[in-house]
Design an enzyme around this catalytic site. Structure first.
Site, PDB file in Angstrom:
ATOM      1  N   ASP A  19       0.822  -1.223   0.000  1.00  0.00           N
ATOM      2  CA  ASP A  19       0.000   0.000   0.000  1.00  0.00           C
ATOM      3  C   ASP A  19       0.855   1.271   0.000  1.00  0.00           C
ATOM      4  OD1 ASP A  19      -1.947  -1.940   0.377  1.00  0.00           O
ATOM      5  OD2 ASP A  19      -2.102  -1.589   2.521  1.00  0.00           O
TER       6      ASP A  19
ATOM      7  N   ARG B  23     -16.465  -5.128 -18.445  1.00  0.00           N
ATOM      8  CA  ARG B  23     -15.948  -6.357 -17.819  1.00  0.00           C
ATOM      9  C   ARG B  23     -15.040  -5.927 -16.664  1.00  0.00           C
ATOM     10  NH1 ARG B  23     -19.347  -8.212 -20.516  1.00  0.00           N
ATOM     11  NH2 ARG B  23     -19.262  -9.995 -21.956  1.00  0.00           N
TER      12      ARG B  23
ATOM     13  N   ARG C 225       0.618  -9.265  -4.389  1.00  0.00           N
ATOM     14  CA  ARG C 225       1.571  -9.488  -3.296  1.00  0.00           C
ATOM     15  C   ARG C 225       2.587 -10.583  -3.627  1.00  0.00           C
ATOM     16  NH1 ARG C 225      -2.422  -8.903   1.747  1.00  0.00           N
ATOM     17  NH2 ARG C 225      -1.723 -11.009   2.243  1.00  0.00           N
TER      18      ARG C 225
ATOM     19  N   GLY D  99      -4.612  -1.677  -2.033  1.00  0.00           N
ATOM     20  CA  GLY D  99      -3.996  -0.443  -1.535  1.00  0.00           C
ATOM     21  C   GLY D  99      -4.596   0.056  -0.242  1.00  0.00           C
ATOM     22  N   ARG D 100      -5.565  -0.679   0.274  1.00  0.00           N
ATOM     23  CA  ARG D 100      -6.299  -0.239   1.471  1.00  0.00           C
ATOM     24  C   ARG D 100      -6.784   1.188   1.270  1.00  0.00           C
ATOM     25  NH1 ARG D 100      -3.762  -1.337   7.298  1.00  0.00           N
ATOM     26  NH2 ARG D 100      -2.250   0.040   6.330  1.00  0.00           N
TER      27      ARG D 100
HETATM   28  O1  F6P Z   1      -2.238  -4.080   3.408  1.00  0.00           O
HETATM   29  C1  F6P Z   1      -1.961  -4.950   2.363  1.00  0.00           C
HETATM   30  C2  F6P Z   1      -3.231  -5.495   1.768  1.00  0.00           C
HETATM   31  O2  F6P Z   1      -2.897  -6.334   0.673  1.00  0.00           O
HETATM   32  C3  F6P Z   1      -4.237  -4.439   1.336  1.00  0.00           C
HETATM   33  O3  F6P Z   1      -3.891  -3.814   0.126  1.00  0.00           O
HETATM   34  C4  F6P Z   1      -5.503  -5.246   1.308  1.00  0.00           C
HETATM   35  O4  F6P Z   1      -6.623  -4.413   1.529  1.00  0.00           O
HETATM   36  C5  F6P Z   1      -5.328  -6.191   2.479  1.00  0.00           C
HETATM   37  O5  F6P Z   1      -3.931  -6.276   2.717  1.00  0.00           O
HETATM   38  C6  F6P Z   1      -5.877  -7.573   2.255  1.00  0.00           C
HETATM   39  O6  F6P Z   1      -5.775  -8.270   3.454  1.00  0.00           O
HETATM   40  P1  F6P Z   1      -5.855  -9.843   3.566  1.00  0.00           P
HETATM   41  O7  F6P Z   1      -4.513 -10.408   3.229  1.00  0.00           O
HETATM   42  O8  F6P Z   1      -6.227 -10.078   4.993  1.00  0.00           O
HETATM   43  O9  F6P Z   1      -6.899 -10.331   2.594  1.00  0.00           O
END
Ligand code: F6P
Length: 362
Positions: A143, A279, A288, A186-187
């Site tokens: 993020d 779409r 990640r 990105g939260r």
């Molecule tokens: O903070 C990193 C992040 O990947 C955010 O972008 C996303 O909202 C969240 O973590 C997702 O969390 P989880 O791994 O608990 O699904």
């Protein structure tokens, strides 16, 4: 510091690409330059709650250059189970912080290096203060919302993955005259959306920091569709709100919720308002994973080496940071400073507008 010193390293919060590169750098520097022992603590603070404490002795063989290419974390991590409010099987929350601190003492750590985002950093700092544990923080998060650092480990790789997704969506959008919506993570921060949207050539980018109007977005898309460019790429950050002003979230069995689903809400709204075929792709956790990009590996390596040097200097309660092409260290509290996108003078915002990308507000 003498060669008898032992340091611990842990990863905490959501994983991202580049964590193993940090661990490798910590191990390489600590062993080769200082002759220390390095213990890798398993699953963030969870490993310190287990008895016996769950750790692995890290050596140069286990933490080698090949490891720096691997995504994930060899130590495991968690974004659940705050030791100050630990969820117990009977549904209550228990303060287990003293057990974590006892875990640090049991394995004889002289210092702890924690790789985490702002949330993890706050918890680890509180533990360090309560338990008098010499602590250094290393910022990581896709993020990129940790204060005082231009870059956190994992951010560049996430942007690269999102950019590649746009590159792949563009030809299929153009072939079918469609509006393609890409929802990125990105939260509450729109940096992944903006950076990838600019790099990938999106037509519209919506971020939580800039309120949007669906009519403005629809008008922009209609204008594009009337030109030779009869398709559109829309990038939306997961925390963008729907037309009622609410976040779109997914509730999980464990009781927690994460953002997700605004892409589909937007896809339907744009199909209605423009008549275009839409779409939706929700990119999710692929942002990640994958091999860390060269710049994530570089920042991770610089952070790991510098963190160990800080331990050697006896400088604690610090966070390593990337500023003006250099690795520096700042007070750990700087991690909690706001790292949101700025207003109109923000480089990402200014660049997007300069390219004619619609940000939904005008
Ligand atoms: O903070 C990193 C992040 O990947 C955010 O972008 C996303 O909202 C969240 O973590 C997702 O969390 P989880 O791994 O608990 O699904």
């Amino acid at each position: 510091m003498s060669s008898s010193k032992t340091i611990g390293v842990l990863t905490s919060g959501g994983d991202c690409a580049g964590l193993n590169a940090v661990i490798r750098a910590v191990v390489a520097r600590a062993i080769q330059s200082y002759g220390w022992r390095v213990l890798g603590l398993k699953q963030g603070t969870h490993g310190l709650l287990r008895r016996p404490v769950d750790f692995a002795v890290l050596d140069l063989q286990s933490a080698n250059p090949a490891m720096a290419r691997m995504a994930g974390t060899i130590l495991g991590t968690t974004n659940r189970g705050d030791p100050f409010a630990y969820p117990m099987p009977d549904g209550t929350l228990k303060d287990r912080s003293e057990e974590v601190i006892e875990g640090v003492r049991l394995i004889g750590l002289d210092a702890l290096i924690g790789i985490g985002g702002d949330g993890s950093m706050a918890i680890l700092r509180r533990l360090a203060q309560q338990g008098d544990i010499p602590f250094i923080g290393i910022p990581k998060t896709i993020d990129n919302d940790v204060g005082a650092t231009e870059s956190s480990v994992g951010y560049h790789t996430a942007v690269m993955v999102a950019t590649e997704a746009i590159d792949r969506l563009q030809p299929t959008a153009a072939s079918h005259d469609r509006v393609m919506i890409l929802e990125v993570m990105g939260r509450d921060n729109g940096q992944i959306a903006l950076a990838a949207g600019i790099a990938g050539g999106a037509d519209v980018i919506l971020v939580p920091e800039i309120p949007y109007s669906i009519d403005v977005v629809a008008a922009h898309i209609n204008k594009l569709r009337q030109s030779a460019h009869n398709f559109a790429i829309v990038v939306v950050a997961e925390a963008v709100r729907d037309n009622t002003g609410a976040h779109v979230q997914r509730q999980h069995m464990a009781g927690n919720a994460t953002y997700g689903g605004i892409g589909h809400v937007l896809g339907e709204a744009l199909a209605r308002t423009t008549g275009a075929e839409t779409r939706v792709t929700v990119l999710g956790h692929v942002q990640r994973g994958g091999q860390p990009t060269w710049d994530d590996r570089l920042v991770a390596s610089a952070f790991g080496v510098h963190a160990v040097d800080l331990v050697a200097e006896g400088k604690f309660d610090r966070m390593v940071a990337w500023q003006n092409r250099r690795v520096v260290d700042v007070p750990l509290t700087a991690a909690f400073e706001p790292a949101q996108l700025g207003a109109s003078d923000d480089t990402l915002v200014h660049t997007a507008r300069g390219l004619g990308i619609c940000l939904g507000d005008r």
